[in-house]
Design a protein around this motif. Structure first.
Motif, PDB file in Angstrom:
ATOM      1  N   ALA A 217      10.327  -7.727 -44.825  1.00  0.00           N
ATOM      2  CA  ALA A 217      11.488  -7.348 -44.147  1.00  0.00           C
ATOM      3  C   ALA A 217      12.590  -6.274 -44.861  1.00  0.00           C
ATOM      4  CB  ALA A 217      12.240  -8.203 -43.076  1.00  0.00           C
ATOM      5  N   GLU A 218      12.884  -6.820 -45.828  1.00  0.00           N
ATOM      6  CA  GLU A 218      13.831  -6.155 -46.792  1.00  0.00           C
ATOM      7  C   GLU A 218      13.148  -4.962 -47.520  1.00  0.00           C
ATOM      8  OE1 GLU A 218      15.352  -9.292 -49.596  1.00  0.00           O
ATOM      9  OE2 GLU A 218      16.516 -10.264 -47.954  1.00  0.00           O
ATOM     10  N   LYS A 219      11.924  -4.904 -47.709  1.00  0.00           N
ATOM     11  CA  LYS A 219      11.225  -3.807 -48.255  1.00  0.00           C
ATOM     12  C   LYS A 219      11.325  -2.582 -47.152  1.00  0.00           C
ATOM     13  CE  LYS A 219       8.252  -6.062 -51.736  1.00  0.00           C
ATOM     14  NZ  LYS A 219       6.820  -6.361 -52.239  1.00  0.00           N
ATOM     15  N   LEU A 220      10.852  -3.117 -46.000  1.00  0.00           N
ATOM     16  CA  LEU A 220      10.722  -2.259 -44.855  1.00  0.00           C
ATOM     17  C   LEU A 220      12.143  -1.490 -44.817  1.00  0.00           C
ATOM     18  CD1 LEU A 220       8.466  -3.776 -42.575  1.00  0.00           C
ATOM     19  CD2 LEU A 220       7.930  -1.788 -43.852  1.00  0.00           C
ATOM     20  N   SER A 221      12.983  -2.392 -44.572  1.00  0.00           N
ATOM     21  CA  SER A 221      14.287  -1.772 -44.442  1.00  0.00           C
ATOM     22  C   SER A 221      14.794  -0.903 -45.633  1.00  0.00           C
ATOM     23  CB  SER A 221      15.557  -2.918 -44.036  1.00  0.00           C
ATOM     24  OG  SER A 221      15.853  -3.541 -45.393  1.00  0.00           O
ATOM     25  N   SER A 222      14.582  -1.180 -46.764  1.00  0.00           N
ATOM     26  CA  SER A 222      15.079  -0.289 -47.798  1.00  0.00           C
ATOM     27  C   SER A 222      14.197   0.844 -48.058  1.00  0.00           C
ATOM     28  CB  SER A 222      15.081  -1.156 -48.901  1.00  0.00           C
ATOM     29  OG  SER A 222      13.908  -1.578 -49.735  1.00  0.00           O
ATOM     30  N   SER A 223      12.940   0.893 -47.779  1.00  0.00           N
ATOM     31  CA  SER A 223      12.168   2.075 -47.874  1.00  0.00           C
ATOM     32  C   SER A 223      12.206   3.128 -46.755  1.00  0.00           C
ATOM     33  CB  SER A 223      10.584   1.638 -48.082  1.00  0.00           C
ATOM     34  OG  SER A 223      10.400   1.127 -46.873  1.00  0.00           O
ATOM     35  N   GLU A 224      12.083   4.367 -47.194  1.00  0.00           N
ATOM     36  CA  GLU A 224      12.247   5.315 -46.252  1.00  0.00           C
ATOM     37  C   GLU A 224      11.653   6.513 -46.898  1.00  0.00           C
ATOM     38  OE1 GLU A 224      15.615   8.170 -44.040  1.00  0.00           O
ATOM     39  OE2 GLU A 224      16.363   6.248 -45.051  1.00  0.00           O
ATOM     40  N   PRO A 225      10.665   7.099 -46.270  1.00  0.00           N
ATOM     41  CA  PRO A 225       9.849   8.259 -46.704  1.00  0.00           C
ATOM     42  C   PRO A 225      10.538   9.617 -47.046  1.00  0.00           C
ATOM     43  CG  PRO A 225       9.373   8.177 -44.366  1.00  0.00           C
ATOM     44  CD  PRO A 225      10.402   7.129 -44.723  1.00  0.00           C
ATOM     45  N   PRO A 226      10.492  10.185 -48.010  1.00  0.00           N
ATOM     46  CA  PRO A 226      11.265  11.067 -48.827  1.00  0.00           C
ATOM     47  C   PRO A 226      11.367  12.257 -47.526  1.00  0.00           C
ATOM     48  CG  PRO A 226       9.315  10.795 -50.178  1.00  0.00           C
ATOM     49  CD  PRO A 226       9.231  10.065 -49.002  1.00  0.00           C
ATOM     50  N   GLN A 227      12.646  12.951 -47.499  1.00  0.00           N
ATOM     51  CA  GLN A 227      13.013  13.987 -46.542  1.00  0.00           C
ATOM     52  C   GLN A 227      11.927  14.873 -46.504  1.00  0.00           C
ATOM     53  OE1 GLN A 227      17.026  15.241 -46.501  1.00  0.00           O
ATOM     54  NE2 GLN A 227      16.605  16.086 -44.560  1.00  0.00           N
ATOM     55  N   HIS A 228      11.386  15.447 -47.949  1.00  0.00           N
ATOM     56  CA  HIS A 228      10.560  16.719 -47.977  1.00  0.00           C
ATOM     57  C   HIS A 228       9.348  16.295 -47.271  1.00  0.00           C
ATOM     58  CE1 HIS A 228       7.964  19.728 -50.027  1.00  0.00           C
ATOM     59  NE2 HIS A 228       9.206  20.336 -50.263  1.00  0.00           N
ATOM     60  N   SER A 229       8.966  15.114 -47.512  1.00  0.00           N
ATOM     61  CA  SER A 229       7.492  14.785 -46.604  1.00  0.00           C
ATOM     62  C   SER A 229       7.630  14.633 -45.326  1.00  0.00           C
ATOM     63  CB  SER A 229       7.194  13.409 -47.377  1.00  0.00           C
ATOM     64  OG  SER A 229       6.548  13.313 -48.625  1.00  0.00           O
ATOM     65  N   THR A 230       8.762  14.120 -44.771  1.00  0.00           N
ATOM     66  CA  THR A 230       9.023  13.921 -43.407  1.00  0.00           C
ATOM     67  C   THR A 230       8.984  15.408 -42.686  1.00  0.00           C
ATOM     68  OG1 THR A 230      10.156  11.883 -43.559  1.00  0.00           O
ATOM     69  CG2 THR A 230      10.546  13.008 -41.554  1.00  0.00           C
ATOM     70  N   LEU A 231       9.854  16.246 -43.366  1.00  0.00           N
ATOM     71  CA  LEU A 231       9.947  17.626 -42.856  1.00  0.00           C
ATOM     72  C   LEU A 231       8.536  18.365 -42.770  1.00  0.00           C
ATOM     73  CD1 LEU A 231      13.367  18.924 -44.171  1.00  0.00           C
ATOM     74  CD2 LEU A 231      12.822  18.193 -41.831  1.00  0.00           C
ATOM     75  N   MET A 232       7.792  18.288 -43.847  1.00  0.00           N
ATOM     76  CA  MET A 232       6.492  18.706 -43.847  1.00  0.00           C
ATOM     77  C   MET A 232       5.606  18.460 -42.711  1.00  0.00           C
ATOM     78  SD  MET A 232       5.173  18.820 -47.832  1.00  0.00           S
ATOM     79  CE  MET A 232       3.480  18.656 -47.467  1.00  0.00           C
ATOM     80  N   LEU A 233       5.576  16.997 -42.579  1.00  0.00           N
ATOM     81  CA  LEU A 233       4.977  16.355 -41.420  1.00  0.00           C
ATOM     82  C   LEU A 233       5.264  17.004 -40.041  1.00  0.00           C
ATOM     83  CD1 LEU A 233       2.913  13.565 -41.055  1.00  0.00           C
ATOM     84  CD2 LEU A 233       4.843  12.779 -40.168  1.00  0.00           C
ATOM     85  N   LEU A 234       6.630  16.904 -39.843  1.00  0.00           N
ATOM     86  CA  LEU A 234       7.138  17.544 -38.575  1.00  0.00           C
ATOM     87  C   LEU A 234       6.768  18.935 -38.370  1.00  0.00           C
ATOM     88  CD1 LEU A 234      10.642  15.437 -38.511  1.00  0.00           C
ATOM     89  CD2 LEU A 234       8.535  15.258 -37.149  1.00  0.00           C
ATOM     90  N   LEU A 235       7.013  19.712 -39.306  1.00  0.00           N
ATOM     91  CA  LEU A 235       6.500  21.090 -39.058  1.00  0.00           C
ATOM     92  C   LEU A 235       4.937  21.414 -38.959  1.00  0.00           C
ATOM     93  CD1 LEU A 235       8.843  22.853 -41.852  1.00  0.00           C
ATOM     94  CD2 LEU A 235       8.810  23.299 -39.185  1.00  0.00           C
ATOM     95  N   GLU A 236       4.065  20.559 -39.511  1.00  0.00           N
ATOM     96  CA  GLU A 236       2.745  20.686 -39.372  1.00  0.00           C
ATOM     97  C   GLU A 236       2.287  20.281 -38.076  1.00  0.00           C
ATOM     98  OE1 GLU A 236       1.116  19.833 -43.974  1.00  0.00           O
ATOM     99  OE2 GLU A 236       1.387  18.100 -42.415  1.00  0.00           O
ATOM    100  N   HIS A 237       2.931  19.198 -37.528  1.00  0.00           N
ATOM    101  CA  HIS A 237       2.770  18.578 -36.269  1.00  0.00           C
ATOM    102  C   HIS A 237       3.105  19.659 -35.236  1.00  0.00           C
ATOM    103  CE1 HIS A 237       3.301  16.234 -32.611  1.00  0.00           C
ATOM    104  NE2 HIS A 237       2.496  15.463 -33.001  1.00  0.00           N
ATOM    105  N   LEU A 238       4.388  20.225 -35.506  1.00  0.00           N
ATOM    106  CA  LEU A 238       4.652  21.181 -34.378  1.00  0.00           C
ATOM    107  C   LEU A 238       3.960  22.484 -34.443  1.00  0.00           C
ATOM    108  CD1 LEU A 238       6.850  22.685 -32.463  1.00  0.00           C
ATOM    109  CD2 LEU A 238       8.010  23.322 -34.390  1.00  0.00           C
ATOM    110  N   TYR A 239       3.445  23.113 -35.424  1.00  0.00           N
ATOM    111  CA  TYR A 239       2.560  23.918 -35.488  1.00  0.00           C
ATOM    112  C   TYR A 239       1.069  23.793 -34.800  1.00  0.00           C
ATOM    113  CZ  TYR A 239       5.534  27.832 -37.472  1.00  0.00           C
ATOM    114  OH  TYR A 239       6.909  28.577 -37.550  1.00  0.00           O
TER     115      TYR A 239
END
Length: 143
Positions: free
Chosen positions: A18-40
């Motif tokens: 639970a502590e690892k999950l709460s402290s980890s977050e995907p990098p913003q760059h990867s998240t934006l890439m994923l969202l743009l790919e999904h949108l297109y």
């Protein structure tokens, strides 16, 4: 999901995860890439070449990806506010084509290409933890 647990009653392995999950977050760059790919892909289907789009998005600096995503999100919001779905789709596609052209994305063809849609994994949701070790529901200031 919210779990109210007493730390003394929970296995340490569970608390560690639970502590690892709460402290980890995907990098913003990867998240934006994923969202743009999904949108297109969601907007253009196989008319958008994700095999060529992915490396181009990956090469963009975070600031540029943020600007591209903000423009795309504005276009989505405008489309969602429209009362005419056909016109909204047409406008959204036009704006996304303009964004793609300005960002040197691969051309979006007018016809579906003989390729399959790509599965785009959604990153796991962020987990928030709160340590609670006192039964204070009956006191003022409690839940």
């Amino acid at each position: 999901t919210v779990l109210l647990l007493n730390r003394s009653e929970v296995q340490s392995e569970f608390l560690s995860i639970a502590e690892k999950l709460s402290s980890s977050e995907p990098p913003q760059h990867s998240t934006l890439m994923l969202l743009l790919e999904h949108l297109y892909q969601a907007t253009f289907g196989t008319r958008c070449d994700l095999d060529r789009l992915h490396p181009l998005l990956k090469s963009k600096p975070l600031e540029e990806l943020s600007e591209l995503y903000a423009s795309a999100a504005d276009a989505q919001e405008a489309a969602a506010a429209s009362s005419d779905p056909a016109l909204a789709r047409e406008r959204l596609q036009a704006v996304l084509r303009d964004i793609a052209g300005a960002a040197s994305f691969p051309a979006i063809t007018g016809e579906a290409q003989p390729r399959k849609l790509h599965p785009i994994p959604i990153p796991p949701a962020r987990c928030y933890t709160y340590s609670w070790d006192q039964d204070n529901f009956g006191e003022s200031g409690g839940l």
